[in-house]
Write an enzyme that holds these catalytic residues in place. Structure first.
Site, PDB file in Angstrom:
ATOM      1  N   CYS A 164       5.243  30.960 -52.537  1.00 38.17           N
ATOM      2  CA  CYS A 164       3.819  30.640 -52.350  1.00 38.17           C
ATOM      3  C   CYS A 164       3.239  31.378 -51.148  1.00 38.17           C
ATOM      4  O   CYS A 164       2.056  31.670 -51.112  1.00 38.17           O
ATOM      5  CB  CYS A 164       3.643  29.143 -52.188  1.00 38.17           C
ATOM      6  SG  CYS A 164       4.641  28.459 -50.858  1.00 38.17           S
ATOM      7  N   GLU A 203       0.004  20.883 -51.918  1.00 36.03           N
ATOM      8  CA  GLU A 203       0.539  22.139 -51.370  1.00 36.03           C
ATOM      9  C   GLU A 203       0.401  23.171 -52.483  1.00 36.03           C
ATOM     10  O   GLU A 203       1.211  23.185 -53.418  1.00 36.03           O
ATOM     11  CB  GLU A 203       1.999  21.962 -50.951  1.00 36.03           C
ATOM     12  CG  GLU A 203       2.221  20.919 -49.853  1.00 36.03           C
ATOM     13  CD  GLU A 203       1.781  21.404 -48.477  1.00 36.03           C
ATOM     14  OE1 GLU A 203       1.611  22.621 -48.302  1.00 36.03           O
ATOM     15  OE2 GLU A 203       1.585  20.550 -47.582  1.00 36.03           O
TER      16      GLU A 203
HETATM   17  P1  NAD Z   1       2.689  24.267 -61.610  1.00 35.69           P
HETATM   18  O1  NAD Z   1       1.445  23.777 -60.973  1.00 35.69           O
HETATM   19  O2  NAD Z   1       2.612  24.883 -62.947  1.00 35.69           O
HETATM   20  O3  NAD Z   1       3.739  23.061 -61.752  1.00 35.69           O
HETATM   21  C1  NAD Z   1       4.075  22.208 -60.672  1.00 35.69           C
HETATM   22  C2  NAD Z   1       4.508  20.853 -61.210  1.00 35.69           C
HETATM   23  O4  NAD Z   1       3.431  20.265 -61.927  1.00 35.69           O
HETATM   24  C3  NAD Z   1       5.690  20.901 -62.145  1.00 35.69           C
HETATM   25  O5  NAD Z   1       6.560  19.825 -61.818  1.00 35.69           O
HETATM   26  C4  NAD Z   1       5.086  20.715 -63.521  1.00 35.69           C
HETATM   27  O6  NAD Z   1       5.931  20.025 -64.413  1.00 35.69           O
HETATM   28  C5  NAD Z   1       3.839  19.896 -63.236  1.00 35.69           C
HETATM   29  N1  NAD Z   1       2.745  20.207 -64.146  1.00 35.69           N
HETATM   30  C6  NAD Z   1       2.432  21.408 -64.680  1.00 35.69           C
HETATM   31  N2  NAD Z   1       1.317  21.313 -65.435  1.00 35.69           N
HETATM   32  C7  NAD Z   1       0.919  20.025 -65.374  1.00 35.69           C
HETATM   33  C8  NAD Z   1      -0.170  19.300 -65.951  1.00 35.69           C
HETATM   34  N3  NAD Z   1      -1.077  19.883 -66.732  1.00 35.69           N
HETATM   35  N4  NAD Z   1      -0.276  17.983 -65.658  1.00 35.69           N
HETATM   36  C9  NAD Z   1       0.627  17.371 -64.872  1.00 35.69           C
HETATM   37  N5  NAD Z   1       1.674  18.004 -64.321  1.00 35.69           N
HETATM   38  C10 NAD Z   1       1.823  19.311 -64.564  1.00 35.69           C
HETATM   39  O7  NAD Z   1       3.351  25.222 -60.525  1.00 35.69           O
HETATM   40  P2  NAD Z   1       4.645  26.119 -60.688  1.00 35.69           P
HETATM   41  O8  NAD Z   1       4.368  27.202 -61.679  1.00 35.69           O
HETATM   42  O9  NAD Z   1       5.834  25.258 -60.870  1.00 35.69           O
HETATM   43  O10 NAD Z   1       4.738  26.748 -59.218  1.00 35.69           O
HETATM   44  C11 NAD Z   1       4.033  27.886 -58.832  1.00 35.69           C
HETATM   45  C12 NAD Z   1       2.804  27.528 -58.034  1.00 35.69           C
HETATM   46  O11 NAD Z   1       3.130  26.644 -56.992  1.00 35.69           O
HETATM   47  C13 NAD Z   1       2.188  28.745 -57.357  1.00 35.69           C
HETATM   48  O12 NAD Z   1       0.787  28.665 -57.462  1.00 35.69           O
HETATM   49  C14 NAD Z   1       2.609  28.612 -55.915  1.00 35.69           C
HETATM   50  O13 NAD Z   1       1.769  29.236 -54.982  1.00 35.69           O
HETATM   51  C15 NAD Z   1       2.609  27.130 -55.746  1.00 35.69           C
HETATM   52  N6  NAD Z   1       3.487  26.728 -54.657  1.00 35.69           N
HETATM   53  C16 NAD Z   1       2.950  26.248 -53.512  1.00 35.69           C
HETATM   54  C17 NAD Z   1       3.774  25.918 -52.450  1.00 35.69           C
HETATM   55  C18 NAD Z   1       3.233  25.392 -51.160  1.00 35.69           C
HETATM   56  O14 NAD Z   1       4.019  24.926 -50.354  1.00 35.69           O
HETATM   57  N7  NAD Z   1       1.932  25.454 -50.917  1.00 35.69           N
HETATM   58  C19 NAD Z   1       5.156  26.065 -52.585  1.00 35.69           C
HETATM   59  C20 NAD Z   1       5.654  26.565 -53.774  1.00 35.69           C
HETATM   60  C21 NAD Z   1       4.825  26.891 -54.822  1.00 35.69           C
END
Ligand code: NAD
Length: 466
Positions: free
Chosen positions: A251, A217
């Site tokens: 998002c 997602e």
């Molecule tokens: P992110 O991808 O930075 O982090 C998400 C998760 O991944 C966190 O738990 C984090 O600890 C982990 N993570 C981060 N970097 C990692 C790595 N290199 N390796 C492994 N794990 C890692 O996202 P965010 O900043 O927390 O959230 C914002 C993003 O999420 C935006 O792009 C938004 O559009 C998206 N989002 C999508 C939805 C949806 O339903 N499609 C909902 C909410 C947010």
């Protein structure tokens, strides 16, 4: 049974415990799944005030928005799931082709096993627990890895889960990239990831090495299109609500606006009226206007606005993690603000004069998670909805499609793969097992060797029997 304090990175052991618990067969029973959902709901209600406080500390978010977007959504998902679970779990009879006579066939949803749920910070409770509700409904065990950027919510989440479930059934692992990387090293049966497209690729890469199925997602640049026949005042209020809810850290928030040139001036005027109406003349003082999650993220947004033509807003306060609701006049398309998902309270505004310009404009930012179109013109509605690739969206509204448990929610291409909510989430975290059941008689000889000239008869019969 209570949760235990696991040794750091003792995730292999955790997964083994969950596998052993799953093998007992308890999670397969409908009574167990319903009871688990009931307990989760009850405990969420007990901790509602603490949840509000945690979100207020992590995101400066008001209780109304937390209630609507996190808590109320989860209650609705739990109620819907409890009410529907018996139907979802039941064998699903299928039509059986005559060629396979004499047989009946059905599809049986069965649990996948151990699910890893990795969640982001923007709706840190809902985006951890909504996939969990699907995982429990489908009879799985689960480990949740919440975001490290919202630590207070991660704490209350871990507390709630520990109160309701034994760790060998459901567990929370707090931490950042190191912990997630260690978890990704294990052999899960499914990984459910919500987060950025960039990290989504890391997750998909790790999962591919072990052929673990994933739900991703993700995000993207969701367009919001306002045609000249739209109700300007109502559209402006709905755009402002969708854009500035949770300070734009959603998002499915409109990322940029594409407005017909004939109504641009009036629309901007109404947008400003809506912003002032919602948050007053000085939104930093409004109890209803949130904050950016961290200084790092605030700085990123400040940089996005710098050197752009500001139509409204533009103020910021790094120490308070504050960015005012901001409208930008058509930034260059190669500016950073248009090269990445904004994910903050900044709305670039562009115009079009012919409807034919809309699709090519949107196609420059492929596969957005959402699209919003404001128009009364049904032909234009059909044309845009059918011809542009995006996850899901609304006509004459913003963000509301997320709230329907009867529709799948998910992205396409860079905004994700797979979907959930309601029965779609249940199906996503189940294996849909196809079973054909035959009787012993009749036992037609046509199928068995020696085939001789039976192929002639086969060719004649099959078209009638399939
Ligand atoms: P992110 O991808 O930075 O982090 C998400 C998760 O991944 C966190 O738990 C984090 O600890 C982990 N993570 C981060 N970097 C990692 C790595 N290199 N390796 C492994 N794990 C890692 O996202 P965010 O900043 O927390 O959230 C914002 C993003 O999420 C935006 O792009 C938004 O559009 C998206 N989002 C999508 C939805 C949806 O339903 N499609 C909902 C909410 C947010």
């Amino acid at each position: 049974m209570a949760q235990v304090q696991l040794q750091e990175f003792d995730f292999e052991q955790l997964l083994k415990k969950q596998r052993d618990f799953f093998s007992t067969g308890q999670t397969r029973k409908i009574e167990f799944r319903l009871e688990s959902l009931k307990k989760l709901e009850k405990t969420l209600r007990v901790h509602e005030i603490e949840i509000f406080a945690a979100l207020n500390q992590d995101l400066g978010r008001c209780d109304f928005e937390t209630y609507l977007a996190e808590v109320a959504y989860l209650y609705a998902e739990i109620t819907h799931t409890k009410d529907s679970l018996a139907d979802w779990m039941a064998p699903r009879p299928q039509n059986t082709p005559l060629a396979l006579a004499v047989s009946s066939s059905y599809v049986l949803p069965v649990p996948l096993g151990q699910v890893l749920i990795i969640s982001p910070w923007n709706y840190p409770l809902q985006l951890a627990l909504a996939p969990l509700i699907s995982a429990i409904a489908a009879g799985n065990t689960a480990v949740i890895k919440p975001s490290e950027f919202t630590p207070k919510t991660a704490d209350i989440l871990a507390k709630i889960i520990a109160e309701v479930f034994p760790y060998e059934f459901i567990s929370v692992v707090k931490g950042g990239i190191a912990e997630t990387t260690a978890l990704l090293d294990l052999k899960w049966n499914h990984i459910f990831f919500t987060g950025s497209t960039q990290v989504g690729k890391v997750i998909a890469g790790a999962a591919a090495k072990k052929l673990i199925p994933v739900t991703l997602e993700l995000g993207g640049k969701s367009p919001c299109i306002v045609h000249k026949d739209a109700h300007v005042k109502i559209s402006a209020k709905r755009v402002a609500w969708g854009k500035f809810f949770n300070c734009g850290q959603t998002c499915i928030s409109p990322d940029y606006l594409l407005v017909h040139e004939d109504v641009k001036a009036r629309f901007i005027e109404e947008l400003i009226k809506a912003i002032n109406g919602f948050y007053g003349d000085n939104p930093i003082k409004s109890p209803d206007y949130g904050r950016i999650v961290s200084e790092k993220h605030t700085l990123r947004l400040i940089n996005l606005v710098s050197e752009q033509k500001i139509l409204f807003g533009g103020e910021s306060d790094l120490a308070q993690k504050y960015i005012a609701p901001t409208l930008l006049e058509s930034p260059k398309l190669d500016a950073q603000v248009m090269r990445e998902e904004i994910f903050g309270p900044i709305l670039p505004i562009y115009t079009y004069s012919q409807t034919e310009e809309i699709a090519p404009f949107v196609a420059q930012f492929p596969g957005p998670l959402s699209l919003y179109l404001f128009t009364k013109n049904e032909l234009l509605q059909r044309d845009i909805i059918e011809s542009i690739s995006f996850g899901g969206g609304c006509i004459n509204n913003t963000m509301y499609h997320f709230g329907s448990l009867n529709m799948p929610f998910g992205g396409i291409g860079p905004s994700g793969m797979g979907a959930y909510h309601g029965v779609t989430g249940f199906n996503q975290l189940s294996h849909l097992k196809s079973i054909l059941k035959s009787s012993f008689r009749p036992d037609l000889p046509l199928r068995y060797p020696p085939y001789g000239k039976k192929i002639k008869l086969l060719k004649k019969l099959l078209p009638w029997l399939t």
